[in-house]
Motif scaffolding. Structure first.
Motif, mmCIF file in Angstrom:
data_model
loop_
_atom_site.group_PDB
_atom_site.id
_atom_site.type_symbol
_atom_site.label_atom_id
_atom_site.label_comp_id
_atom_site.label_asym_id
_atom_site.label_seq_id
_atom_site.Cartn_x
_atom_site.Cartn_y
_atom_site.Cartn_z
ATOM 1 N N CYS A 124 50.530 40.499 45.077
ATOM 2 C CA CYS A 124 50.077 39.053 45.022
ATOM 3 C C CYS A 124 48.813 39.151 44.156
ATOM 4 N N SER A 125 49.119 39.328 42.849
ATOM 5 C CA SER A 125 48.078 39.268 41.943
ATOM 6 C C SER A 125 47.787 38.210 41.069
ATOM 7 N N GLY A 126 48.696 37.103 41.275
ATOM 8 C CA GLY A 126 48.730 36.113 40.488
ATOM 9 C C GLY A 126 47.386 35.272 40.399
ATOM 10 N N PRO A 127 46.840 34.841 41.367
ATOM 11 C CA PRO A 127 45.585 34.132 41.284
ATOM 12 C C PRO A 127 44.375 34.702 40.705
ATOM 13 N N LEU A 128 43.745 33.990 39.745
ATOM 14 C CA LEU A 128 42.502 34.849 39.133
ATOM 15 C C LEU A 128 41.227 34.355 39.291
ATOM 16 N N PHE A 129 41.192 33.565 40.732
ATOM 17 C CA PHE A 129 40.000 32.789 41.231
ATOM 18 C C PHE A 129 39.447 33.505 42.548
ATOM 19 N N LEU A 130 40.202 34.667 43.038
ATOM 20 C CA LEU A 130 39.946 35.456 44.299
ATOM 21 C C LEU A 130 39.212 36.499 44.158
ATOM 22 N N LEU A 131 39.682 37.256 43.335
ATOM 23 C CA LEU A 131 38.813 38.616 42.982
ATOM 24 C C LEU A 131 37.328 38.637 42.625
ATOM 25 N N PRO A 132 37.099 37.525 41.743
ATOM 26 C CA PRO A 132 35.667 37.463 41.454
ATOM 27 C C PRO A 132 34.723 37.141 42.538
ATOM 28 N N GLY A 133 35.396 36.347 43.697
ATOM 29 C CA GLY A 133 34.465 36.224 44.750
ATOM 30 C C GLY A 133 34.134 37.348 45.694
ATOM 31 N N LEU A 134 35.194 38.286 45.972
ATOM 32 C CA LEU A 134 34.896 39.639 46.329
ATOM 33 C C LEU A 134 33.847 40.195 45.623
ATOM 34 N N ILE A 135 33.746 40.407 44.397
ATOM 35 C CA ILE A 135 33.084 41.322 43.517
ATOM 36 C C ILE A 135 31.667 40.508 43.746
ATOM 37 N N ILE A 136 31.388 39.249 43.501
ATOM 38 C CA ILE A 136 30.068 38.682 43.838
ATOM 39 C C ILE A 136 29.538 38.731 45.339
ATOM 40 N N THR A 137 30.575 39.059 46.320
ATOM 41 C CA THR A 137 30.183 39.052 47.673
ATOM 42 C C THR A 137 29.366 40.510 47.868
ATOM 43 N N LEU A 138 30.178 41.666 47.305
ATOM 44 C CA LEU A 138 29.765 42.813 47.232
ATOM 45 C C LEU A 138 28.530 42.896 46.687
ATOM 46 N N TYR A 139 28.453 42.357 45.381
ATOM 47 C CA TYR A 139 27.038 42.540 44.676
ATOM 48 C C TYR A 139 25.949 42.229 45.255
ATOM 49 N N VAL A 140 26.136 40.883 45.877
ATOM 50 C CA VAL A 140 24.674 40.136 46.474
ATOM 51 C C VAL A 140 24.354 40.916 47.820
ATOM 52 N N THR A 141 25.553 41.682 48.611
ATOM 53 C CA THR A 141 25.141 42.228 49.801
ATOM 54 C C THR A 141 24.850 43.742 49.389
ATOM 55 N N GLY A 142 24.786 44.219 48.066
ATOM 56 C CA GLY A 142 24.417 45.623 47.773
ATOM 57 C C GLY A 142 25.510 46.700 48.113
ATOM 58 N N ALA A 143 26.653 46.299 48.216
ATOM 59 C CA ALA A 143 27.799 47.112 48.606
ATOM 60 C C ALA A 143 28.823 47.237 47.495
ATOM 61 N N LEU A 144 28.588 46.762 46.515
ATOM 62 C CA LEU A 144 29.287 46.860 45.516
ATOM 63 C C LEU A 144 29.913 48.259 44.916
ATOM 64 N N ASN A 145 29.047 49.201 44.802
ATOM 65 C CA ASN A 145 29.386 50.501 44.510
ATOM 66 C C ASN A 145 29.855 51.324 45.733
ATOM 67 N N ALA A 146 29.527 51.097 46.668
ATOM 68 C CA ALA A 146 29.896 51.556 48.042
ATOM 69 C C ALA A 146 31.242 51.466 48.374
ATOM 70 N N VAL A 147 31.888 50.132 47.997
ATOM 71 C CA VAL A 147 32.901 49.714 48.388
ATOM 72 C C VAL A 147 33.991 49.976 47.191
ATOM 73 N N LEU A 148 33.524 49.655 46.092
ATOM 74 C CA LEU A 148 34.419 49.891 44.900
ATOM 75 C C LEU A 148 34.256 50.955 43.954
ATOM 76 N N SER A 149 34.924 52.244 44.200
ATOM 77 C CA SER A 149 34.415 53.281 43.316
ATOM 78 C C SER A 149 34.856 53.039 41.871
ATOM 79 N N SER A 150 34.408 54.051 40.955
ATOM 80 C CA SER A 150 34.427 53.880 39.548
ATOM 81 C C SER A 150 35.728 53.607 39.102
ATOM 82 N N GLU A 151 36.820 54.385 40.086
ATOM 83 C CA GLU A 151 38.304 54.336 39.512
ATOM 84 C C GLU A 151 38.654 52.837 39.768
#
Length: 263
Positions: A124-151
């Motif tokens: 279910c990869s069609g919508p392009l407005f959902l993933l940015p919300g996840l990234i922004i949430t992880l960034y502001v909570t300081g969990a971006l690199n802990a949840v999303l590996s470099s890969e």
């Protein structure tokens, strides 16, 4: 290489819980030593083919998942070698053999894509407005690199660049024309996972094209209410710029310019 884990306990990390033994759940996990050199080369070829033809075929059709379901997850490669039926002319009769062969090919193909727990995985990869919300949430909570590996971040960049339109913008979905909401959110998402202002894409100018698309149309403040909300959460837009929306407004005709979903 990425491995599709189907109905697997622990798939996705220790925080993922299930009340039905993960039936119907699929999770991709990266395993650096997975696959033979030939299999890895095949995956890279599929990626490159999709990227090279992304403006003609916008959806990946779950190619990597299909490759793994047919070849890697069942122990031995599955041979889908039934002969294809040539396209019949307008005046040609449909023979019993042609119908039988077509049905066998279809059944063989669909059966090959069924997971061991009985369901058919799908993307279910069609919508392009959902993933940015996840990234922004992880960034502001300081969990971006802990949840999303470099890969993970590498694949996110690949995905977003593959679905950037030729004019530099992003749509609300992968087959849509460029819109301020999709372009603003995906540009911001790429910056948050490490892309510079003048980099990205095959030519190294994808970010510049995205930024120019936004600036040429008045700037990110021309995005819709949902986009402004995420920019505010990120801390780059003031809460006073967000207008409260009574939920009853969603019941209005979509074509009205003040409808919450109107762009």
């Amino acid at each position: 290489m990425w491995k599709l884990k189907v109905a697997a306990e622990g798939g996705g990390g220790p925080l993922l819980r299930s009340t039905n033994r993960f039936v119907g759940r699929t999770v991709w996990e990266f395993e650096p030593d997975l696959g033979t050199p030939e299999q890895r080369a095949e995956v890279e070829k599929a990626r490159r083919d999709f990227s090279d033809h992304r403006f003609q075929r916008r959806h990946s059709a779950d190619v990597l998942m299909r490759m793994q379901m047919q070849q890697y997850s069942k122990g031995t490669p599955l041979k889908l070698d039934l002969p294809a039926v040539k396209k019949l002319g307008e005046d040609e009769d449909v023979t019993e053999e042609a119908v039988s062969t077509s049905l066998k090919r279809a059944i063989n193909r669909v059966s090959a894509l069924q997971a061991h727990d009985g369901h058919w995985p799908g993307d279910c990869s069609g919508p392009l407005f959902l993933l940015p919300g996840l990234i922004i949430t992880l960034y502001v909570t300081g969990a971006l690199n802990a949840v999303l590996s470099s890969e993970h971040q590498r694949e996110i960049r690949r995905y977003l660049y593959n679905h950037q339109n030729e004019d530099g913008g992003w749509g609300l979905h992968m087959e849509g024309h460029s819109a301020m909401l999709g372009t603003t959110l995906n540009y911001v998402a790429l910056r948050l996972i490490g892309e510079g202002p003048d980099s990205g894409g095959d030519d190294g100018a994808a970010m510049e094209r995205g930024r120019n698309w936004i600036l040429q149309r008045g700037g990110a403040t021309y995005t819709t209410s949902w986009g402004k909300f995420w920019l505010t959460v990120l801390g780059v837009y003031d809460w006073s710029g967000n207008n409260p929306l009574p939920p009853e407004m969603w019941l209005l005709p979509y074509h009205l310019p003040f409808h919450p979903g109107s762009s």
